[in-house]
Scaffold this active site. Structure first.
Site, PDB file in Angstrom:
ATOM      1  CD  GLN A  82      -6.770  -4.671   4.152  1.00 16.50           C
ATOM      2  OE1 GLN A  82      -7.705  -5.398   4.486  1.00 16.50           O
ATOM      3  NE2 GLN A  82      -6.956  -3.421   3.766  1.00 16.50           N
ATOM      4  CE  LYS A 110      -7.024  -0.437   6.285  1.00 18.28           C
ATOM      5  NZ  LYS A 110      -7.759   0.142   5.178  1.00 18.28           N
ATOM      6  CG  HIS A 112      -1.894   0.987   1.435  1.00 16.04           C
ATOM      7  ND1 HIS A 112      -1.620   2.283   1.789  1.00 16.04           N
ATOM      8  CD2 HIS A 112      -3.242   0.913   1.295  1.00 16.04           C
ATOM      9  CE1 HIS A 112      -2.757   2.957   1.863  1.00 16.04           C
ATOM     10  NE2 HIS A 112      -3.761   2.158   1.569  1.00 16.04           N
ATOM     11  CB  CYS A 125      -3.666   3.337  -1.448  1.00 14.05           C
ATOM     12  SG  CYS A 125      -4.794   4.677  -1.097  1.00 14.05           S
ATOM     13  CG  ASP A 160       0.786  -2.387   6.153  1.00 13.36           C
ATOM     14  OD1 ASP A 160      -0.153  -2.533   6.961  1.00 13.36           O
ATOM     15  OD2 ASP A 160       0.687  -1.716   5.107  1.00 13.36           O
TER      16      ASP A 160
HETATM   17  N1  PLP Z   1      -1.654  -0.763   4.630  1.00 20.11           N
HETATM   18  C1  PLP Z   1      -2.587  -1.547   4.079  1.00 20.11           C
HETATM   19  C2  PLP Z   1      -2.217  -2.945   3.652  1.00 20.11           C
HETATM   20  C3  PLP Z   1      -3.876  -1.065   3.902  1.00 20.11           C
HETATM   21  O1  PLP Z   1      -4.806  -1.844   3.348  1.00 20.11           O
HETATM   22  C4  PLP Z   1      -4.182   0.255   4.309  1.00 20.11           C
HETATM   23  C5  PLP Z   1      -5.527   0.821   4.081  1.00 20.11           C
HETATM   24  O2  PLP Z   1      -6.238   0.430   3.181  1.00 20.11           O
HETATM   25  C6  PLP Z   1      -3.185   1.023   4.897  1.00 20.11           C
HETATM   26  C7  PLP Z   1      -1.926   0.476   5.034  1.00 20.11           C
HETATM   27  C8  PLP Z   1      -3.445   2.408   5.374  1.00 20.11           C
HETATM   28  O3  PLP Z   1      -4.362   2.403   6.448  1.00 20.11           O
HETATM   29  P1  PLP Z   1      -4.697   3.756   7.193  1.00 20.11           P
HETATM   30  O4  PLP Z   1      -5.282   4.662   6.158  1.00 20.11           O
HETATM   31  O5  PLP Z   1      -5.667   3.378   8.253  1.00 20.11           O
HETATM   32  O6  PLP Z   1      -3.419   4.288   7.737  1.00 20.11           O
END
Ligand code: PLP
Length: 422
Positions: free
Chosen positions: A219, A242, A139, A380, A216
């Site tokens: 998900q 999430k 992401h 993203c 990260d």
């Molecule tokens: N990393 C992953 C794998 C994601 O799916 C997302 C959001 O869709 C993020 C990071 C970013 O999350 P946040 O906007 O809550 O920081």
């Protein structure tokens, strides 16, 4: 997460697994009773942000109504009471991740801020030529902070390619680990492909080369149990919204000795020990990394979300979602002209797809008229779109409240899309 291991545990009668009744679960989410364009809402965008159960809404409401105050500062009852509850959530998150201590849990605004924190506080000691490994399926939240670090420090970014089926190229990753590698920063589950990366092995290989790993987990924590000590992760980040919790609360887990050695990220109140104009000294972690008034009520909401998920049972959720993923894969594969992007063996309940000759934005607009909320766009993850040669995809991401019947509604809506554009 539909890993073979979690599925086995969930299906083969671990005593902790409770009976999963999706209709009872759905009753906990008031928003799911809504209609959209006169059709029952089918919410298939939990990967972007999940809906909230009544337990979370009520926990937050109760604080504002009955005992709201700032934390860490007051000598009076409400402030002390809420400080205890706020810190209690930290301990709850530590148990949720199986961290060794609640001092290893830093509250942030979201996973994005957690990654930026590491990119600054850990990353700023890196020098020109040092290498950070990421992957093609990250992401933007796990790409851009490292590019900013590259601009500040002259580090080199190494990018692990993704295989055609969307799986992580462990062989390529292993060959990238070298004497200049200073950090590995990788996703545990791809938000586009659903791929579950072989994180335990990724970390084992990194540690063999003496390199720490940031995961990260945005998900991952929503789809199954995560144990940071079993993984031996050095940093693990996730985001509350999430996980059926509120927005504006995220978590950075960091091993105590790593956090202790890191300078502050943001400066201000709450993160200091003493301040004078000549010199300021800083609090120990985790408070060193929590400048200013924290997301107090959001943390309480996150605590309620964790209680909710624990009460249902993460293994039961994983089994339910594995069933949904299998049904959705089969049902969507029957739609002629539909291609699923991301067919790795280990997958969470996320399906990205394209329809021949039809732009994903048109898909999103038409299925919305049928009450179906899916995400369309680059999610993203623009480099990943480029990797698969598409400008965008449509994505159905499932949560604990979804049903096979809702997948059928999506499939029918896709037939309608084809009728209109075909
Ligand atoms: N990393 C992953 C794998 C994601 O799916 C997302 C959001 O869709 C993020 C990071 C970013 O999350 P946040 O906007 O809550 O920081």
């Amino acid at each position: 997460m539909a890993t073979a291991e979690s599925l086995r545990t969930a299906l083969v009668g671990d005593n902790s697994v409770r009976a999963f009744d999706v209709e009872r679960v759905r009753a906990d989410f008031p928003v799911l009773r809504q209609s959209v364009h006169g059709k029952p809402l089918v919410y298939l965008d939990s990967g972007a942000s999940a809906q909230k159960p009544t337990a979370v809404l009520e926990a937050m409401d109760e604080v504002y109504r009955s005992c709201y105050a700032n934390v860490h500062r007051g000598a009076y009852y409400f402030s002390q009471h809420l400080t205890d509850r706020y810190e209690g959530v930290r301990a709850k998150v530590a148990r949720f991740l199986n961290a060794a201590s609640d001092q290893e849990i830093v509250f942030t605004r979201n996973v994005t801020e957690a990654i930026n924190l590491v990119a600054h506080s850990f990353g700023d000691k890196l020098a020109a030529g040092d290498e950070v490994i990421i992957s093609e399926m990250e992401h933007h939240a796990n790409i851009v902070p490292w590019q900013l670090l590259r601009d500040r420090r002259g580090i080199t970014l190494k990018v692990v390619p993704v295989a055609e089926d969307g799986s992580f190229r462990l062989d390529a990753y292993e060959s990238m680990l070298g004497p200049k590698t200073r950090l590995v920063a990788l996703t545990h589950v791809s938000n586009v492909l659903g791929t579950v990366t072989p994180m335990k092995e990724i970390i084992r290989l990194a540690h063999k080369a003496g390199v720490p790993v940031l995961v990260d987990g945005a998900q991952a924590v929503v789809h199954g149990k995560v144990d940071v000590r079993d993984l031996d992760a050095d940093f693990y980040a996730f985001t509350g919204h999430k996980l059926y919790g509120p927005t504006a609360i995220g978590v950075l887990y960091g091993k105590a000795e790593l956090l202790k050695a890191m300078p502050p990220f943001l400066g201000g109140g709450d993160m200091i020990r003493t301040v004078s104009f000549a010199e300021t000294t800083y609090a120990d972690p985790p408070h060193r990394f929590e400048a200013g008034t924290p997301p107090i009520v959001e943390a309480i909401g996150l605590g309620a979300a964790i209680d909710y998920v624990n009460a249902i049972g993460q293994d039961a959720i994983a089994a339910h979602e594995a069933g949904l993923l299998a049904h959705a894969t089969e049902r969507l594969s029957q739609v002629k002209g539909l291609t699923i992007i991301g067919t790795a063996k280990e997958k969470a309940a996320i399906i990205s797809f394209v329809l021949d000759g039809i732009h994903p934005h048109d898909i999103g607009t038409i299925v919305d008229r049928e009450g179906v909320a899916i995400r369309v766009g680059h999610h993203c993850a623009q480099p990943l779109m480029e990797r698969f040669g598409v400008p965008a995809t449509a994505r159905a991401s499932m949560g604990l409240y979804n049903t096979p019947g809702e997948i059928d509604v999506l499939a029918k809506a896709l037939e309608k899309v084809k009728d209109i554009f075909g």
